[in-house]
Design an enzyme around this catalytic site. Structure first.
Site, PDB file in Angstrom:
ATOM      1  N   THR A  80       0.819  -1.218   0.000  1.00 43.57           N
ATOM      2  CA  THR A  80       0.000   0.000   0.000  1.00 43.57           C
ATOM      3  C   THR A  80       0.852   1.267   0.000  1.00 43.57           C
ATOM      4  OG1 THR A  80      -0.113  -0.101   2.406  1.00 43.57           O
ATOM      5  CG2 THR A  80      -1.944  -1.119   1.196  1.00 43.57           C
TER       6      THR A  80
ATOM      7  N   ALA B  64       7.655  -3.449   3.543  1.00 36.30           N
ATOM      8  CA  ALA B  64       6.934  -2.856   4.677  1.00 36.30           C
ATOM      9  C   ALA B  64       7.910  -2.244   5.668  1.00 36.30           C
ATOM     10  CB  ALA B  64       6.090  -3.917   5.382  1.00 36.30           C
ATOM     11  N   ALA B  65       7.599  -1.049   6.119  1.00 33.43           N
ATOM     12  CA  ALA B  65       8.438  -0.402   7.135  1.00 33.43           C
ATOM     13  C   ALA B  65       7.742   0.830   7.688  1.00 33.43           C
ATOM     14  CB  ALA B  65       9.782   0.027   6.530  1.00 33.43           C
ATOM     15  N   GLN B  66       8.102   1.188   8.919  1.00 26.97           N
ATOM     16  CA  GLN B  66       7.853   2.539   9.403  1.00 26.97           C
ATOM     17  C   GLN B  66       8.997   3.315   8.756  1.00 26.97           C
ATOM     18  OE1 GLN B  66       7.824   5.789  10.161  1.00 26.97           O
ATOM     19  NE2 GLN B  66       9.348   5.370  11.756  1.00 26.97           N
TER      20      GLN B  66
ATOM     21  N   THR C 276      18.564   0.567   2.633  1.00 32.48           N
ATOM     22  CA  THR C 276      18.487   2.015   2.400  1.00 32.48           C
ATOM     23  C   THR C 276      19.837   2.716   2.498  1.00 32.48           C
ATOM     24  OG1 THR C 276      17.722   4.065   3.465  1.00 32.48           O
ATOM     25  CG2 THR C 276      17.801   2.137   4.855  1.00 32.48           C
TER      26      THR C 276
ATOM     27  N   LYS D 204      17.100  -0.854  10.188  1.00 30.87           N
ATOM     28  CA  LYS D 204      17.373  -1.337   8.827  1.00 30.87           C
ATOM     29  C   LYS D 204      18.744  -2.037   8.750  1.00 30.87           C
ATOM     30  CE  LYS D 204      13.860  -0.097   6.102  1.00 30.87           C
ATOM     31  NZ  LYS D 204      13.203  -0.976   5.115  1.00 30.87           N
TER      32      LYS D 204
ATOM     33  N   ARG E 106       4.468   9.556  -3.568  1.00 26.03           N
ATOM     34  CA  ARG E 106       5.258   9.723  -2.345  1.00 26.03           C
ATOM     35  C   ARG E 106       4.359  10.213  -1.209  1.00 26.03           C
ATOM     36  NH1 ARG E 106       9.554   8.016   0.593  1.00 26.03           N
ATOM     37  NH2 ARG E 106      11.423   9.277   0.273  1.00 26.03           N
TER      38      ARG E 106
HETATM   39  P1  NAP Z   1       6.022   3.949   2.401  1.00 28.87           P
HETATM   40  O1  NAP Z   1       5.333   4.646   1.286  1.00 28.87           O
HETATM   41  O2  NAP Z   1       6.092   4.611   3.733  1.00 28.87           O
HETATM   42  O3  NAP Z   1       5.313   2.509   2.573  1.00 28.87           O
HETATM   43  C1  NAP Z   1       5.548   1.718   3.697  1.00 28.87           C
HETATM   44  C2  NAP Z   1       4.645   0.500   3.621  1.00 28.87           C
HETATM   45  O4  NAP Z   1       4.873  -0.312   4.781  1.00 28.87           O
HETATM   46  C3  NAP Z   1       3.137   0.815   3.625  1.00 28.87           C
HETATM   47  O5  NAP Z   1       2.484  -0.096   2.779  1.00 28.87           O
HETATM   48  C4  NAP Z   1       2.751   0.554   5.063  1.00 28.87           C
HETATM   49  O6  NAP Z   1       1.381   0.246   5.253  1.00 28.87           O
HETATM   50  C5  NAP Z   1       3.607  -0.651   5.352  1.00 28.87           C
HETATM   51  N1  NAP Z   1       3.745  -0.927   6.773  1.00 28.87           N
HETATM   52  C6  NAP Z   1       4.199  -0.114   7.751  1.00 28.87           C
HETATM   53  N2  NAP Z   1       4.161  -0.740   8.941  1.00 28.87           N
HETATM   54  C7  NAP Z   1       3.668  -1.987   8.707  1.00 28.87           C
HETATM   55  C8  NAP Z   1       3.380  -3.096   9.533  1.00 28.87           C
HETATM   56  N3  NAP Z   1       3.580  -3.071  10.856  1.00 28.87           N
HETATM   57  N4  NAP Z   1       2.900  -4.226   8.960  1.00 28.87           N
HETATM   58  C9  NAP Z   1       2.652  -4.274   7.623  1.00 28.87           C
HETATM   59  N5  NAP Z   1       2.898  -3.239   6.785  1.00 28.87           N
HETATM   60  C10 NAP Z   1       3.406  -2.109   7.326  1.00 28.87           C
HETATM   61  O7  NAP Z   1       7.518   3.573   2.002  1.00 28.87           O
HETATM   62  P2  NAP Z   1       8.191   3.501   0.532  1.00 28.87           P
HETATM   63  O8  NAP Z   1       8.772   4.830   0.222  1.00 28.87           O
HETATM   64  O9  NAP Z   1       7.261   2.849  -0.403  1.00 28.87           O
HETATM   65  O10 NAP Z   1       9.443   2.548   0.825  1.00 28.87           O
HETATM   66  C11 NAP Z   1       9.339   1.130   0.687  1.00 28.87           C
HETATM   67  C12 NAP Z   1      10.455   0.479   1.481  1.00 28.87           C
HETATM   68  O11 NAP Z   1      11.713   0.899   0.977  1.00 28.87           O
HETATM   69  C13 NAP Z   1      10.479   0.814   2.963  1.00 28.87           C
HETATM   70  O12 NAP Z   1      10.936  -0.331   3.645  1.00 28.87           O
HETATM   71  C14 NAP Z   1      11.496   1.924   3.077  1.00 28.87           C
HETATM   72  O13 NAP Z   1      12.056   1.948   4.381  1.00 28.87           O
HETATM   73  C15 NAP Z   1      12.492   1.493   2.015  1.00 28.87           C
HETATM   74  N6  NAP Z   1      13.248   2.563   1.354  1.00 28.87           N
HETATM   75  C16 NAP Z   1      12.592   3.616   0.802  1.00 28.87           C
HETATM   76  C17 NAP Z   1      13.316   4.585   0.108  1.00 28.87           C
HETATM   77  C18 NAP Z   1      12.647   5.770  -0.526  1.00 28.87           C
HETATM   78  O14 NAP Z   1      13.337   6.757  -0.820  1.00 28.87           O
HETATM   79  N7  NAP Z   1      11.340   5.704  -0.795  1.00 28.87           N
HETATM   80  C19 NAP Z   1      14.725   4.467   0.010  1.00 28.87           C
HETATM   81  C20 NAP Z   1      15.341   3.355   0.587  1.00 28.87           C
HETATM   82  C21 NAP Z   1      14.594   2.395   1.239  1.00 28.87           C
HETATM   83  P3  NAP Z   1       0.261   1.421   5.438  1.00 28.87           P
HETATM   84  O15 NAP Z   1      -0.035   1.913   4.037  1.00 28.87           O
HETATM   85  O16 NAP Z   1      -0.873   0.698   6.073  1.00 28.87           O
HETATM   86  O17 NAP Z   1       0.871   2.487   6.287  1.00 28.87           O
HETATM   87  O1  G4F Z   2      12.258  13.395   2.664  1.00 27.04           O
HETATM   88  P1  G4F Z   2      12.933  12.989   3.911  1.00 27.04           P
HETATM   89  O2  G4F Z   2      12.096  12.820   5.130  1.00 27.04           O
HETATM   90  O3  G4F Z   2      13.742  11.657   3.548  1.00 27.04           O
HETATM   91  P2  G4F Z   2      14.971  10.897   4.268  1.00 27.04           P
HETATM   92  O4  G4F Z   2      15.070  11.250   5.700  1.00 27.04           O
HETATM   93  O5  G4F Z   2      16.165  11.106   3.421  1.00 27.04           O
HETATM   94  O6  G4F Z   2      14.474   9.367   4.198  1.00 27.04           O
HETATM   95  C1  G4F Z   2      13.908   8.824   3.012  1.00 27.04           C
HETATM   96  O7  G4F Z   2      14.941   8.288   2.208  1.00 27.04           O
HETATM   97  C2  G4F Z   2      15.653   7.184   2.805  1.00 27.04           C
HETATM   98  C3  G4F Z   2      16.733   6.745   1.807  1.00 27.04           C
HETATM   99  O8  G4F Z   2      17.867   7.535   1.955  1.00 27.04           O
HETATM  100  C4  G4F Z   2      14.668   6.076   3.102  1.00 27.04           C
HETATM  101  F1  G4F Z   2      15.330   5.007   3.637  1.00 27.04           F
HETATM  102  C5  G4F Z   2      13.598   6.579   4.053  1.00 27.04           C
HETATM  103  O9  G4F Z   2      12.630   5.538   4.248  1.00 27.04           O
HETATM  104  C6  G4F Z   2      12.898   7.776   3.429  1.00 27.04           C
HETATM  105  O10 G4F Z   2      12.196   7.334   2.279  1.00 27.04           O
HETATM  106  O11 G4F Z   2      14.080  14.037   4.287  1.00 27.04           O
HETATM  107  C7  G4F Z   2      15.100  14.392   3.357  1.00 27.04           C
HETATM  108  C8  G4F Z   2      15.929  15.536   3.939  1.00 27.04           C
HETATM  109  C9  G4F Z   2      16.411  15.283   5.363  1.00 27.04           C
HETATM  110  O12 G4F Z   2      17.748  15.672   5.466  1.00 27.04           O
HETATM  111  C10 G4F Z   2      15.543  16.188   6.217  1.00 27.04           C
HETATM  112  O13 G4F Z   2      16.176  16.659   7.407  1.00 27.04           O
HETATM  113  O14 G4F Z   2      15.087  16.682   3.993  1.00 27.04           O
HETATM  114  C11 G4F Z   2      15.290  17.318   5.245  1.00 27.04           C
HETATM  115  N1  G4F Z   2      14.103  18.122   5.577  1.00 27.04           N
HETATM  116  C12 G4F Z   2      14.097  19.472   5.720  1.00 27.04           C
HETATM  117  N2  G4F Z   2      12.865  19.875   6.056  1.00 27.04           N
HETATM  118  C13 G4F Z   2      12.868  17.659   5.807  1.00 27.04           C
HETATM  119  C14 G4F Z   2      12.086  18.773   6.114  1.00 27.04           C
HETATM  120  N3  G4F Z   2      12.354  16.405   5.778  1.00 27.04           N
HETATM  121  C15 G4F Z   2      11.025  16.257   6.039  1.00 27.04           C
HETATM  122  N4  G4F Z   2      10.488  15.019   5.978  1.00 27.04           N
HETATM  123  N5  G4F Z   2      10.225  17.329   6.358  1.00 27.04           N
HETATM  124  C16 G4F Z   2      10.713  18.609   6.405  1.00 27.04           C
HETATM  125  O15 G4F Z   2       9.984  19.538   6.701  1.00 27.04           O
END
Ligand code: NAP
Ligand code: G4F
Length: 345
Positions: A12, A88-90, A134, A162, A193
């Site tokens: 999701t 899945a992740a927080q 990540t 992680k 996003r």
């Molecule tokens: P996201 O949009 O926050 O999606 C997280 C998913 O995990 C959602 O489907 C959420 O369900 C589910 N989830 C959270 N807690 C759960 C639980 N206790 N049991 C079952 N499902 C649970 O994250 P994303 O950006 O798609 O990222 C996907 C994965 O890649 C994550 O593991 C994230 O840490 C990793 N990652 C992301 C990035 C990035 O830049 N996007 C980069 C590196 C790694 P709900 O919809 O119900 O909340």
């Molecule tokens: O968009 P962000 O919250 O992403 P962040 O922390 O880089 O994490 C994301 O990428 C990771 C991969 O490198 C994933 F593993 C993780 O699950 C997630 O998808 O923040 C990006 C940058 C940070 O440095 C933060 O301090 O933006 C800066 N920032 C500045 N103002 C902010 C804000 N971030 C958020 N979320 N909200 C702000 O108002």
């Protein structure tokens, strides 16, 4: 030939929705883990089920949770997947400081539960496992660009959880000869996003201003640098990692790095406003050069106790072994998110 079956946790979320679409297009039968919620949490994937262009969609949602071992065992036993994508992740770094135990449980132990379920069901020789690792693992980076051999130095409860998941994946590969692989993905964004990530927050805030809102965008650290790509490119990389002949760990990144400030400037430029900066520290403001109006302010609530200042990856290994290459650039990624938001609001 029978089509492959994939089980996606986190279906999701942003990546889950893109990956499910990709796998359905490739003819997979897709199964997704959905957690029960009092309000709808399937908005990103509902379209898949009602898509007239894919009349033979084979998708099945299963209720469960990464903290509930028996739900994972039951689903894996019923589905018997060829591929498991553990997404899945927080996933919010700032929130992980407020909920460190929950984050550790879902992101760290959740991965162990899933791998152990695969193993105890006897699926370890047939099921391939992808772990969503990540670039946050690099934290206080030891070298730039970061590669598969750069040492990890995590700086948040999210990244520490992680790290546990990363090494659990490696350990199951080495100890039990499972096909278990880590994708070490740098930030990737898209129209899907979550609203609380900085890229989407900026795009949404800027379009609100464009449509007449007086509310400035309130942000934290504007000087953090990230290597931003598009989720559509990155889910193709996840799939490629599981099709490789041997299980291995791969960095997926664009190799291009920009500040949050540059993201802001590009978004407003595309909306025909030039941002100029005045003041310093918490008093800094981003203003419209023509009108002097304040468009961006700083709010300490969005700073993190420990920050990751710079992430910039090298995907050379994925490029040479998987022939993976991102198509989107910084500019075309922002344009895609902005186009979508202008239609939404
Ligand atoms: P996201 O949009 O926050 O999606 C997280 C998913 O995990 C959602 O489907 C959420 O369900 C589910 N989830 C959270 N807690 C759960 C639980 N206790 N049991 C079952 N499902 C649970 O994250 P994303 O950006 O798609 O990222 C996907 C994965 O890649 C994550 O593991 C994230 O840490 C990793 N990652 C992301 C990035 C990035 O830049 N996007 C980069 C590196 C790694 P709900 O919809 O119900 O909340
Ligand atoms: O968009 P962000 O919250 O992403 P962040 O922390 O880089 O994490 C994301 O990428 C990771 C991969 O490198 C994933 F593993 C993780 O699950 C997630 O998808 O923040 C990006 C940058 C940070 O440095 C933060 O301090 O933006 C800066 N920032 C500045 N103002 C902010 C804000 N971030 C958020 N979320 N909200 C702000 O108002």
């Amino acid at each position: 030939m029978a089509s492959k079956k994939a089980f996606i946790t986190g279906i999701t979320g942003q990546d889950g929705a893109y990956l499910a679409r990709l796998l359905l297009r490739k003819g997979y039968e897709v199964h997704g883990l959905v957690r029960r919620s009092s309000s709808p949490n399937t908005g990103r994937i509902d379209g898949m089920l009602a898509n007239r262009h894919w009349p033979d969609v084979r998708y099945c949602a299963h209720f469960g949770d990464m903290t509930d071992t028996m739900s994972l065992v039951r689903i894996l036993d019923a589905v018997g997947p060829d591929e498991v994508y553990n997404l899945a992740a927080q996933s919010h770094v700032r929130v992980s400081f407020d909920m460190p135990e929950f984050t550790g449980d879902v992101n760290g132990l959740g991965t162990l539960r899933l791998l152990e379920a695969i193993r105890s069901l006897g699926l370890d020789k047939t099921t391939r496992f992808y772990q969503a690792s990540t670039s946050e693992l690099y934290g206080k980076v030891r070298e730039t660009p970061q590669t598969e051999t750069t040492p990890f130095c995590p700086r948040s409860p999210y990244a520490i959880a992680k790290l546990y998941a990363y090494w659990t994946c490696v350990n199951y590969r080495e100890a039990y000869h499972m096909f278990a692989a880590n994708g070490i993905l740098f930030n990737h964004e898209s129209p899907l996003r979550g609203d609380q990530f900085v890229t989407k927050k900026i795009v949404r805030g800027a379009v609100r201003i464009h449509n007449g809102s007086e509310e400035p965008i309130r942000l934290g650290n504007l000087d953090a640098r990230r290597d931003w790509g598009h989720a559509a490119d990155y889910v193709a990389g996840m799939h490629a990692i599981l099709q490789h002949d041997t299980p291995d760990d791969f960095v997926l990144a664009t190799g291009q790095c920009h500040t949050v400030r540059q993201w802001l400037e590009e978004v407003f430029r595309l909306l025909d406003r030039e941002l100029v900066w005045q003041g310093q520290g918490l008093a800094e403001q981003g203003c419209d050069r023509k009108t002097g109006r304040i468009l961006v302010t700083i709010d300490p609530a969005f700073f993190r106790p420990t920050e990751v200042e710079l992430l910039c990856g090298s995907a050379d290994k994925a490029r040479s072994l998987l022939h993976w290459q991102p198509e989107y650039t910084f500019q075309s990624l922002i344009a895609d998110m902005l186009d979508h938001e202008l239609k939404e609001q």
